[in-house]
Design a protein around this motif. Structure first.
Motif, PDB file in Angstrom:
ATOM      1  N   ILE A 112      -0.141   5.677  34.010  1.00  0.00           N
ATOM      2  CA  ILE A 112      -0.014   6.986  33.385  1.00  0.00           C
ATOM      3  C   ILE A 112       0.935   6.856  32.200  1.00  0.00           C
ATOM      4  CG2 ILE A 112       0.637   9.399  33.762  1.00  0.00           C
ATOM      5  CD1 ILE A 112       0.113   8.916  36.768  1.00  0.00           C
ATOM      6  N   CYS A 136       5.081   3.636  31.047  1.00  0.00           N
ATOM      7  CA  CYS A 136       4.172   4.364  31.931  1.00  0.00           C
ATOM      8  C   CYS A 136       4.815   4.627  33.289  1.00  0.00           C
ATOM      9  CB  CYS A 136       2.878   3.575  32.132  1.00  0.00           C
ATOM     10  SG  CYS A 136       3.108   1.996  33.005  1.00  0.00           S
ATOM     11  N   SER A 339      -7.712  11.068  35.270  1.00  0.00           N
ATOM     12  CA  SER A 339      -6.806  11.098  34.117  1.00  0.00           C
ATOM     13  C   SER A 339      -7.377  11.921  32.974  1.00  0.00           C
ATOM     14  CB  SER A 339      -6.522   9.667  33.643  1.00  0.00           C
ATOM     15  OG  SER A 339      -5.855   8.923  34.640  1.00  0.00           O
ATOM     16  N   GLN A 345      -2.846  12.712  34.113  1.00  0.00           N
ATOM     17  CA  GLN A 345      -1.811  12.213  33.201  1.00  0.00           C
ATOM     18  C   GLN A 345      -1.225  13.300  32.307  1.00  0.00           C
ATOM     19  OE1 GLN A 345      -3.890   9.160  31.006  1.00  0.00           O
ATOM     20  NE2 GLN A 345      -4.500  10.583  29.393  1.00  0.00           N
TER      21      GLN A 345
END
Length: 381
Positions: A112, A136, A339, A345
């Motif tokens: 992410i 991330c 995501s 995300q």
């Protein structure tokens, strides 16, 4: 992203109005102790499904309520409300078990991306899917696999050592005692927890472990605990040939082992046009009585390397293993959808509880959408 489904006008009712019962949300969120928590959970899931584009809390709240305080209330529900995400995931898992023919697990990472350093667990890491180092969070997802594909049911957030040992970071992110540890141990904890929730027979675990730096320790753990598995591994993994147990062979990288066995592995088992070679192996340092493993190697066409799997299901015929070998790539595709389409995300994720609350609700939204599309009873509504 396009809107996944047009909401019923009743879905947009104010919180004070009576809602229509829904067997999915009642089953998954019914044990939340407060009525407002149950209402916000259902609204959050609906907002994830019907909000196009970036799914910030403000945009999610605006899609389900006209109240000027809806964004603040939704933010409070996700970040600060003390509800038990593991209990909700357990109920989600058991609902999936009751309504599908799930017969395997898939483990997959979720990288992410983050721009700053404030999100819990953020760190620099090589992302194999992007082919470069990124800043991330690293989520580890566990999926139940059925005929409709992998469905997310549980998560761990990888917490690096720098976060575990810094009291300031721990307090800011509200890290609980016990958070952190080696990556393989955090993955093993996830598998052990979710499998303890199941009511059916023990299902095999599938994964592509190329992203896990301490995959050897994870494989040793799976072998010790007798968890059935079929996992894809890189050619650099070290194993020992087990064809002659009375003459112990030296540990070799899989690539070297295949080269040395080439004379006796000129042909493999054929199935649906695939030529897959099989070789009995054990892990380095394994105890003498550890069950043998089966290494499966599929040479890519045009000399583009070899795909390698390792399994302890040594008596299963190849046609039964092939569906399991496909699950990790399907799980990766689900992570991409979570995501890009379901807001995985888009959440700032500054606190440990907030991250787990959000991923739980994202998992519920994806599962509801996937099974609703398949016409599973109880997911329609």
């Amino acid at each position: 992203m396009t809107v996944l489904y047009e909401p019923d006008p009743r879905d947009l009712a104010d919180l004070g109005e009576a809602r229509q019962p829904n067997s999915f949300t009642d089953a998954v969120f019914g044990r939340l102790p407060r009525a407002d928590q149950r209402r916000w959970a259902e609204l959050y899931v609906k907002a994830l499904l019907q909000t196009p584009g970036k799914k910030s809390v403000r945009r999610l709240a605006g899609s389900v309520s006209d109240s000027p305080t809806a964004s603040q209330s939704m933010h409070q529900f996700v970040n600060a409300s003390p509800w038990d995400w593991q209990m909700v995931r357990q109920d989600l898992l058991r609902w999936v078990e009751r309504t599908t023919g799930a017969a395997a697990w898939a483990l997959a990472p979720a990288f992410i991306p983050k721009r700053g350093e404030h999100s819990v667990g953020v760190h620099r890491r090589f992302d194999p899917f992007l082919g470069k180092a990124t800043t991330c969070q690293l989520g580890i997802g566990l999926f139940l696999c059925d005929g409709e594909g992998p469905l997310p049911v549980d998560w761990n957030l990888y917490i690096p050592e720098a976060w575990v040992t810094d009291p300031r970071l721990r307090e800011r992110a509200r890290l609980p005692e016990g958070a952190g540890g080696a990556m393989w141990a955090q993955a093993a904890e996830l598998v052990g927890r979710a499998t303890s929730w199941t009511t059916g027979p023990q299902a095999p675990l599938t994964a592509d472990l190329s992203w896990m730096p301490d995959r050897g320790a994870f494989l040793a753990h799976l072998s010790r605990t007798e968890q059935p598995f079929v996992v894809e591994v890189p050619e650099t993994l070290t194993v020992r040939a087990a064809s002659a147990p009375h003459l112990p062979s030296p540990p070799l990288a899989v690539r070297r082992l295949l080269d040395t066995q080439g004379a006796t592995m000129t042909s493999g088992e054929q199935h649906h046009g695939l030529d897959i070679l099989s070789l009995p192996v054990v892990l380095p340092g394994a105890p003498a009585r550890q069950p043998r493993l089966r290494l499966l190697a599929q040479r890519r066409p045009g000399g583009r390397g070899t795909r390698i799997w390792l399994t302890n299901l040594v008596d299963r015929p190849l046609p039964q293993l092939l569906p399991l070998m496909r699950q990790p790539r399907l799980a990766t595709a689900v992570v991409n959808s979570l995501s890009g389409d379901f807001g995985l995300q888009d959440f700032e994720g500054r606190s440990f509880p907030g991250w787990h609350h959000h991923t739980t609700l994202v998992s519920a939204a994806f599962t509801h959408y996937r099974l609703r599309r398949a016409g599973v009873a109880g997911a329609v509504g």
